[in-house]
Design a protein around this motif. Structure first.
Motif, PDB file in Angstrom:
ATOM      1  N   TYR A  77      -7.542  12.232  -3.185  1.00  0.00           N
ATOM      2  CA  TYR A  77      -7.620  13.041  -1.967  1.00  0.00           C
ATOM      3  C   TYR A  77      -6.497  12.700  -0.995  1.00  0.00           C
ATOM      4  N   LEU A  78      -6.346  11.424  -0.666  1.00  0.00           N
ATOM      5  CA  LEU A  78      -5.353  11.024   0.330  1.00  0.00           C
ATOM      6  C   LEU A  78      -3.932  11.274  -0.150  1.00  0.00           C
ATOM      7  N   SER A  79      -3.653  10.925  -1.406  1.00  0.00           N
ATOM      8  CA  SER A  79      -2.291  11.088  -1.913  1.00  0.00           C
ATOM      9  C   SER A  79      -1.946  12.554  -2.153  1.00  0.00           C
ATOM     10  N   GLY A  80      -2.948  13.413  -2.075  1.00  0.00           N
ATOM     11  CA  GLY A  80      -2.700  14.827  -2.257  1.00  0.00           C
ATOM     12  C   GLY A  80      -1.978  15.481  -1.095  1.00  0.00           C
ATOM     13  N   PHE A  81      -2.035  14.839   0.090  1.00  0.00           N
ATOM     14  CA  PHE A  81      -1.352  15.439   1.241  1.00  0.00           C
ATOM     15  C   PHE A  81      -0.458  14.461   1.991  1.00  0.00           C
ATOM     16  N   MET A  82      -0.437  13.193   1.581  1.00  0.00           N
ATOM     17  CA  MET A  82       0.470  12.242   2.208  1.00  0.00           C
ATOM     18  C   MET A  82       0.794  11.129   1.219  1.00  0.00           C
ATOM     19  N   THR A  83       1.897  10.462   1.455  1.00  0.00           N
ATOM     20  CA  THR A  83       2.321   9.373   0.586  1.00  0.00           C
ATOM     21  C   THR A  83       1.609   8.082   0.969  1.00  0.00           C
ATOM     22  N   LEU A  84       1.033   7.424  -0.026  1.00  0.00           N
ATOM     23  CA  LEU A  84       0.462   6.097   0.170  1.00  0.00           C
ATOM     24  C   LEU A  84       1.503   5.063  -0.225  1.00  0.00           C
ATOM     25  N   SER A  85       1.560   3.974   0.536  1.00  0.00           N
ATOM     26  CA  SER A  85       2.586   2.955   0.331  1.00  0.00           C
ATOM     27  C   SER A  85       1.959   1.600   0.064  1.00  0.00           C
ATOM     28  N   PRO A  86       2.699   0.685  -0.575  1.00  0.00           N
ATOM     29  CA  PRO A  86       2.184  -0.666  -0.787  1.00  0.00           C
ATOM     30  C   PRO A  86       1.760  -1.306   0.536  1.00  0.00           C
ATOM     31  N   GLY A  87       0.591  -1.887   0.547  1.00  0.00           N
ATOM     32  CA  GLY A  87       0.062  -2.485   1.763  1.00  0.00           C
ATOM     33  C   GLY A  87      -0.860  -1.581   2.546  1.00  0.00           C
ATOM     34  N   ASP A  88      -0.929  -0.296   2.197  1.00  0.00           N
ATOM     35  CA  ASP A  88      -1.921   0.581   2.819  1.00  0.00           C
ATOM     36  C   ASP A  88      -3.319   0.136   2.399  1.00  0.00           C
ATOM     37  N   LEU A  89      -4.273   0.306   3.293  1.00  0.00           N
ATOM     38  CA  LEU A  89      -5.650  -0.105   3.036  1.00  0.00           C
ATOM     39  C   LEU A  89      -6.582   1.090   3.134  1.00  0.00           C
ATOM     40  N   ILE A  90      -7.607   1.092   2.281  1.00  0.00           N
ATOM     41  CA  ILE A  90      -8.681   2.074   2.368  1.00  0.00           C
ATOM     42  C   ILE A  90      -9.989   1.326   2.539  1.00  0.00           C
ATOM     43  N   LEU A  91     -10.604   1.451   3.726  1.00  0.00           N
ATOM     44  CA  LEU A  91     -11.924   0.892   3.976  1.00  0.00           C
ATOM     45  C   LEU A  91     -12.936   1.942   3.536  1.00  0.00           C
ATOM     46  N   THR A  92     -13.727   1.615   2.520  1.00  0.00           N
ATOM     47  CA  THR A  92     -14.439   2.634   1.756  1.00  0.00           C
ATOM     48  C   THR A  92     -15.832   2.977   2.266  1.00  0.00           C
ATOM     49  N   GLY A  93     -16.220   2.479   3.427  1.00  0.00           N
ATOM     50  CA  GLY A  93     -17.522   2.830   3.980  1.00  0.00           C
ATOM     51  C   GLY A  93     -18.559   1.747   3.772  1.00  0.00           C
ATOM     52  N   THR A  94     -19.749   1.976   4.332  1.00  0.00           N
ATOM     53  CA  THR A  94     -20.805   0.964   4.315  1.00  0.00           C
ATOM     54  C   THR A  94     -22.136   1.595   3.938  1.00  0.00           C
ATOM     55  N   PRO A  95     -23.009   0.843   3.231  1.00  0.00           N
ATOM     56  CA  PRO A  95     -24.342   1.356   2.912  1.00  0.00           C
ATOM     57  C   PRO A  95     -25.282   1.240   4.100  1.00  0.00           C
ATOM     58  N   LYS A  96     -26.525   1.675   3.914  1.00  0.00           N
ATOM     59  CA  LYS A  96     -27.496   1.637   4.987  1.00  0.00           C
ATOM     60  C   LYS A  96     -27.839   0.199   5.363  1.00  0.00           C
ATOM     61  N   GLY A  97     -28.461   0.055   6.524  1.00  0.00           N
ATOM     62  CA  GLY A  97     -28.904  -1.258   6.967  1.00  0.00           C
ATOM     63  C   GLY A  97     -28.189  -1.744   8.204  1.00  0.00           C
ATOM     64  N   SER A  98     -27.672  -0.822   9.020  1.00  0.00           N
ATOM     65  CA  SER A  98     -26.954  -1.211  10.231  1.00  0.00           C
ATOM     66  C   SER A  98     -27.933  -1.484  11.365  1.00  0.00           C
ATOM     67  N   VAL A  99     -27.865  -2.693  11.930  1.00  0.00           N
ATOM     68  CA  VAL A  99     -28.708  -3.045  13.070  1.00  0.00           C
ATOM     69  C   VAL A  99     -27.838  -3.629  14.177  1.00  0.00           C
ATOM     70  N   ASP A 100     -28.370  -3.655  15.368  1.00  0.00           N
ATOM     71  CA  ASP A 100     -27.638  -4.140  16.530  1.00  0.00           C
ATOM     72  C   ASP A 100     -27.340  -5.629  16.398  1.00  0.00           C
ATOM     73  N   THR A 101     -26.253  -6.059  17.009  1.00  0.00           N
ATOM     74  CA  THR A 101     -25.890  -7.474  17.048  1.00  0.00           C
ATOM     75  C   THR A 101     -25.883  -7.951  18.496  1.00  0.00           C
TER      76      THR A 101
END
Length: 252
Positions: A199-223
């Motif tokens: 998806y991302l490389s389909g419209f922009m160039t990805l370069s070495p060192g780029d990061l993809i934070l892939t999301g989080t599962p359920k279970g988010s509570v206040d800190t």
């Protein structure tokens, strides 16, 4: 192999993990608490996924997106393992997000899903804290919610892709002060790692060192100020951070 970056004796060192300790390239072995941890990779463009786990979307009363919900993160947000994350005094709901991070290893443009892993160099862990008070809405995260200084601990280790047999079948877990508050698996991503790279490389160039934070599962509570939060991804390690208040942050 697990690689990292630390400050020690006034210098920045590339290090590797050895028997639970930190080995400097000059051969010295020290405890992980004896060093100041830096991001294990120097981030370039950073992509962050919203609602990429259906169970997390459901707990927020949203449907899973039909197309990746992506926004960008600035380098000022990142801090290392055992760092401190600031909670503003006016925040009423600030939670962690345990995430598998994909590190791009070579230039990628118009990559097909079946070739996507050829462009990955390895993986690390991020804890992408978010203040829900500051969101305009869940489909347009604003800067104050996701791009604050110190809001994204990352590390401690970068793990070569060859050492992770199946990145789409890893357990994620978060504990607060020793209590498990979140547990999930990367196999439940709405959009897989190959999906995201295509998806991302389909419209922009990805370069070495780029990061993809892939999301989080359920279970988010206040800190709360003073909480020790540990986010863990199977095969990569444990990332420790501490929530601090205004007085401690101003003194840093």
């Amino acid at each position: 192999m697990k690689h990292g970056r630390v400050a020690f004796d006034g210098l920045i060192h590339d290090v590797v993990e050895q028997d639970g300790k930190v080995k400097l390239l000059d051969g010295r072995i020290v405890e992980e608490t004896d060093v100041t941890w830096l991001s294990p990779v120097e981030p370039r463009t950073v992509f962050t996924l919203g609602l990429n786990y259906a169970d997390h979307a459901k707990e927020l009363s949203f449907s899973a997106p039909k197309e990746p919900l992506v926004f960008l993160k600035g380098p000022n947000t990142f801090i290392g393992h055992r760092g401190q994350t600031y909670r503003p005094s006016d925040a009423t709901y600030m939670h962690y997000e345990c995430e598998l991070v994909v590190v791009i290893g070579k230039t990628a443009r118009h990559v097909k899903k079946e070739d996507a892993y050829d462009y990955v160099s390895g993986y690390t862990i991020a804890n992408d804290y978010v203040i829900r008070d500051y969101l305009e809405n869940y489909y347009r995260p604003n800067l104050r919610a996701k791009n604050r200084d110190s809001c994204t601990p990352i590390g401690p280790w970068f793990v070569d892709k060859e050492d992770i047999k199946d990145p789409m079948n890893l357990t994620l877990r978060t504990t607060i002060n020793g209590k498990v508050v979140q547990e999930g698996t990367t196999k439940d991503m709405v959009f897989s790692i190959p999906d995201l790279i295509e998806y991302l490389s389909g419209f922009m160039t990805l370069s070495p060192g780029d990061l993809i934070l892939t999301g989080t599962p359920k279970g988010s509570v206040d800190t709360a100020v003073g909480d020790e939060v540990i986010t863990e991804v199977e095969g990569i390690g444990q990332l420790v951070s501490t929530i601090v208040g205004e007085s401690a942050f101003n003194q840093a």
